[in-house]
Design an enzyme around this catalytic site. Structure first.
Site, PDB file in Angstrom:
ATOM      1  N   GLY A  63       0.867  -1.169   0.000  1.00  0.00           N
ATOM      2  CA  GLY A  63       0.000   0.000   0.000  1.00  0.00           C
ATOM      3  C   GLY A  63       0.900   1.214   0.000  1.00  0.00           C
ATOM      4  O   GLY A  63       1.771   1.342  -0.856  1.00  0.00           O
ATOM      5  N   GLU A  64       0.751   2.034   1.004  1.00  0.00           N
ATOM      6  CA  GLU A  64       1.572   3.235   1.126  1.00  0.00           C
ATOM      7  C   GLU A  64       2.156   3.227   2.535  1.00  0.00           C
ATOM      8  O   GLU A  64       1.420   3.335   3.516  1.00  0.00           O
ATOM      9  CB  GLU A  64       0.675   4.462   0.867  1.00  0.00           C
ATOM     10  CG  GLU A  64       1.380   5.768   0.909  1.00  0.00           C
ATOM     11  CD  GLU A  64       2.549   5.859  -0.072  1.00  0.00           C
ATOM     12  OE1 GLU A  64       2.435   5.390  -1.217  1.00  0.00           O
ATOM     13  OE2 GLU A  64       3.585   6.408   0.325  1.00  0.00           O
ATOM     14  N   SER A  65       3.482   3.079   2.618  1.00  0.00           N
ATOM     15  CA  SER A  65       4.093   2.854   3.933  1.00  0.00           C
ATOM     16  C   SER A  65       3.938   4.047   4.874  1.00  0.00           C
ATOM     17  O   SER A  65       3.837   3.865   6.095  1.00  0.00           O
ATOM     18  CB  SER A  65       5.563   2.493   3.772  1.00  0.00           C
ATOM     19  OG  SER A  65       6.253   3.521   3.097  1.00  0.00           O
ATOM     20  N   CYS A  95       6.127  -5.320   0.262  1.00  0.00           N
ATOM     21  CA  CYS A  95       6.231  -3.986  -0.329  1.00  0.00           C
ATOM     22  C   CYS A  95       6.155  -2.897   0.756  1.00  0.00           C
ATOM     23  O   CYS A  95       7.084  -2.789   1.544  1.00  0.00           O
ATOM     24  CB  CYS A  95       5.182  -3.846  -1.424  1.00  0.00           C
ATOM     25  SG  CYS A  95       5.648  -2.625  -2.642  1.00  0.00           S
ATOM     26  N   ARG A 122      12.848   3.425  -1.070  1.00  0.00           N
ATOM     27  CA  ARG A 122      11.461   3.415  -1.542  1.00  0.00           C
ATOM     28  C   ARG A 122      11.411   3.760  -3.033  1.00  0.00           C
ATOM     29  O   ARG A 122      12.248   4.510  -3.529  1.00  0.00           O
ATOM     30  CB  ARG A 122      10.619   4.429  -0.751  1.00  0.00           C
ATOM     31  CG  ARG A 122      10.483   4.065   0.707  1.00  0.00           C
ATOM     32  CD  ARG A 122       9.663   5.112   1.447  1.00  0.00           C
ATOM     33  NE  ARG A 122       8.321   5.241   0.899  1.00  0.00           N
ATOM     34  CZ  ARG A 122       7.543   6.306   1.088  1.00  0.00           C
ATOM     35  NH1 ARG A 122       7.985   7.325   1.799  1.00  0.00           N
ATOM     36  NH2 ARG A 122       6.342   6.337   0.570  1.00  0.00           N
ATOM     37  N   ILE A 150       5.228  -3.238  -7.772  1.00  0.00           N
ATOM     38  CA  ILE A 150       4.426  -2.027  -7.998  1.00  0.00           C
ATOM     39  C   ILE A 150       5.024  -0.888  -7.165  1.00  0.00           C
ATOM     40  O   ILE A 150       4.945  -0.926  -5.933  1.00  0.00           O
ATOM     41  CB  ILE A 150       2.952  -2.257  -7.590  1.00  0.00           C
ATOM     42  CG1 ILE A 150       2.363  -3.438  -8.380  1.00  0.00           C
ATOM     43  CG2 ILE A 150       2.131  -0.985  -7.811  1.00  0.00           C
ATOM     44  CD1 ILE A 150       1.002  -3.888  -7.893  1.00  0.00           C
ATOM     45  N   ARG A 151       5.613   0.062  -7.814  1.00  0.00           N
ATOM     46  CA  ARG A 151       6.317   1.157  -7.111  1.00  0.00           C
ATOM     47  C   ARG A 151       7.120   0.586  -5.930  1.00  0.00           C
ATOM     48  O   ARG A 151       7.033   1.026  -4.789  1.00  0.00           O
ATOM     49  CB  ARG A 151       5.322   2.212  -6.619  1.00  0.00           C
ATOM     50  CG  ARG A 151       4.814   3.086  -7.739  1.00  0.00           C
ATOM     51  CD  ARG A 151       4.489   4.498  -7.311  1.00  0.00           C
ATOM     52  NE  ARG A 151       3.596   4.518  -6.181  1.00  0.00           N
ATOM     53  CZ  ARG A 151       3.781   5.233  -5.081  1.00  0.00           C
ATOM     54  NH1 ARG A 151       4.836   6.012  -4.964  1.00  0.00           N
ATOM     55  NH2 ARG A 151       2.931   5.200  -4.103  1.00  0.00           N
ATOM     56  N   HIS A 192       4.498  -8.183  -4.532  1.00  0.00           N
ATOM     57  CA  HIS A 192       3.147  -8.513  -4.049  1.00  0.00           C
ATOM     58  C   HIS A 192       2.803  -9.983  -4.297  1.00  0.00           C
ATOM     59  O   HIS A 192       2.135 -10.286  -5.297  1.00  0.00           O
ATOM     60  CB  HIS A 192       2.124  -7.642  -4.786  1.00  0.00           C
ATOM     61  CG  HIS A 192       2.103  -6.224  -4.338  1.00  0.00           C
ATOM     62  ND1 HIS A 192       1.201  -5.753  -3.416  1.00  0.00           N
ATOM     63  CD2 HIS A 192       2.877  -5.178  -4.674  1.00  0.00           C
ATOM     64  CE1 HIS A 192       1.416  -4.467  -3.206  1.00  0.00           C
ATOM     65  NE2 HIS A 192       2.433  -4.089  -3.959  1.00  0.00           N
ATOM     66  N   GLU A 194       0.590 -11.729  -3.059  1.00  0.00           N
ATOM     67  CA  GLU A 194      -0.863 -11.972  -2.945  1.00  0.00           C
ATOM     68  C   GLU A 194      -1.585 -11.717  -4.274  1.00  0.00           C
ATOM     69  O   GLU A 194      -2.775 -11.980  -4.387  1.00  0.00           O
ATOM     70  CB  GLU A 194      -1.446 -11.091  -1.823  1.00  0.00           C
ATOM     71  CG  GLU A 194      -1.571  -9.601  -2.125  1.00  0.00           C
ATOM     72  CD  GLU A 194      -0.235  -8.854  -2.143  1.00  0.00           C
ATOM     73  OE1 GLU A 194       0.836  -9.488  -2.027  1.00  0.00           O
ATOM     74  OE2 GLU A 194      -0.264  -7.617  -2.303  1.00  0.00           O
TER      75      GLU A 194
HETATM   76  N1  GLN Z   1       5.754   2.978  -2.896  1.00  0.00           N
HETATM   77  C1  GLN Z   1       5.066   2.518  -1.723  1.00  0.00           C
HETATM   78  C2  GLN Z   1       5.723   3.049  -0.452  1.00  0.00           C
HETATM   79  O1  GLN Z   1       6.771   3.585  -0.503  1.00  0.00           O
HETATM   80  C3  GLN Z   1       5.021   1.005  -1.672  1.00  0.00           C
HETATM   81  C4  GLN Z   1       4.241   0.468  -2.848  1.00  0.00           C
HETATM   82  C5  GLN Z   1       3.544  -0.835  -2.614  1.00  0.00           C
HETATM   83  O2  GLN Z   1       3.339  -1.266  -1.480  1.00  0.00           O
HETATM   84  N2  GLN Z   1       3.139  -1.429  -3.708  1.00  0.00           N
HETATM   85  O3  GLN Z   1       5.176   2.931   0.589  1.00  0.00           O
END
Ligand code: GLN
Length: 212
Positions: A63-65, A95, A122, A150-151, A192, A194
């Site tokens: 997600g977004e840390s 992630c 990141r 993903i990112r 990921h 999952e």
């Molecule tokens: N870019 C996100 C972060 O820095 C991580 C991306 C992800 O969990 N797919 O938190």
């Protein structure tokens, strides 16, 4: 450990059903819980210290840390999480989950648990449009694992007790970087697991509960 039988999945022979929590503050925790349930175990959403207390193991999703970290502070989960993980609760961080477990990042400070002795970079592979998939060789798995990045972060520095299970090459030629690591019962991935039907990393997590 929870009871070996449940109305949902019945009684499993030769294995004990375990209760796997997914930190449900932000990110794709539902996809992880679907994998857990497909494997015949109970999955629960964890948002409070009481919910954490009844989980045998925990998944920290992607997600977004920064959002996960800030919400963990607000929900007063940081210390309870640290305590359970330091005391040996198995964890899978994927992630953003890996970033939240780590000791630091190469960028600005953000709330982190600091239980996994690595420094992460990141968004190391670039922006959202640079997301990609790869077949990874992972130590302990007999055939390659399809990994969805993903990112994604990579690991910039590993501590002495951290075992590197897989690495990928920096696309711009900067050498190879770990993307799957293990430290005691903490397993962390840059990608990921999952999002594919390959559940071998979730099985690894469940096995470390069963070994305890
Ligand atoms: N870019 C996100 C972060 O820095 C991580 C991306 C992800 O969990 N797919 O938190």
């Amino acid at each position: 450990m929870s009871t070996p039988c449940s109305p949902k999945s019945g009684c499993r022979i030769g294995a004990t059903e375990v209760r796997i929590g997914a930190l449900a503050l932000q990110g794709d925790f539902r996809e992880h819980l679907a994998v857990v349930e497909r494997l015949g175990h109970e999955g629960i959403e964890v948002r409070t210290p009481d919910e954490l207390a009844v989980a045998d193991a925990l998944i920290i999703p992607g997600g977004e840390s920064t959002a996960i970290g800030r919400l963990a502070v607000i929900y007063e989960l940081v210390e309870p999480l640290r305590r359970r993980i330091v005391n040996g609760m198995p964890v899978l961080g994927t992630c953003a989950g890996m970033i939240f477990l780590a000791a630091g990042t190469t960028g600005a400070a953000q709330p982190q648990l600091g239980v996994l002795d690595v420094i992460v970079e990141r968004n190391a592979f670039g922006r959202q449009v640079d997301s990609f998939e790869a077949d990874l060789r992972v130590v302990g798995l007999d055939r390659p694992l399809r990994a969805v990045f993903i990112r994604a972060p990579w690991i910039e520095k590993v501590g002495g007790d951290v075992e590197v299970l897989a690495a990928v090459d920096d696309p711009s030629g900067g050498g190879s970087h770990p993307v799957v690591v293990r430290q005691d019962r903490i397993l962390a991935t840059s990608f990921h697991p999952e999002l594919t039907s390959d559940d071998r990393l979730h099985r690894m997590l469940i096995e470390s509960v069963e070994e305890r």
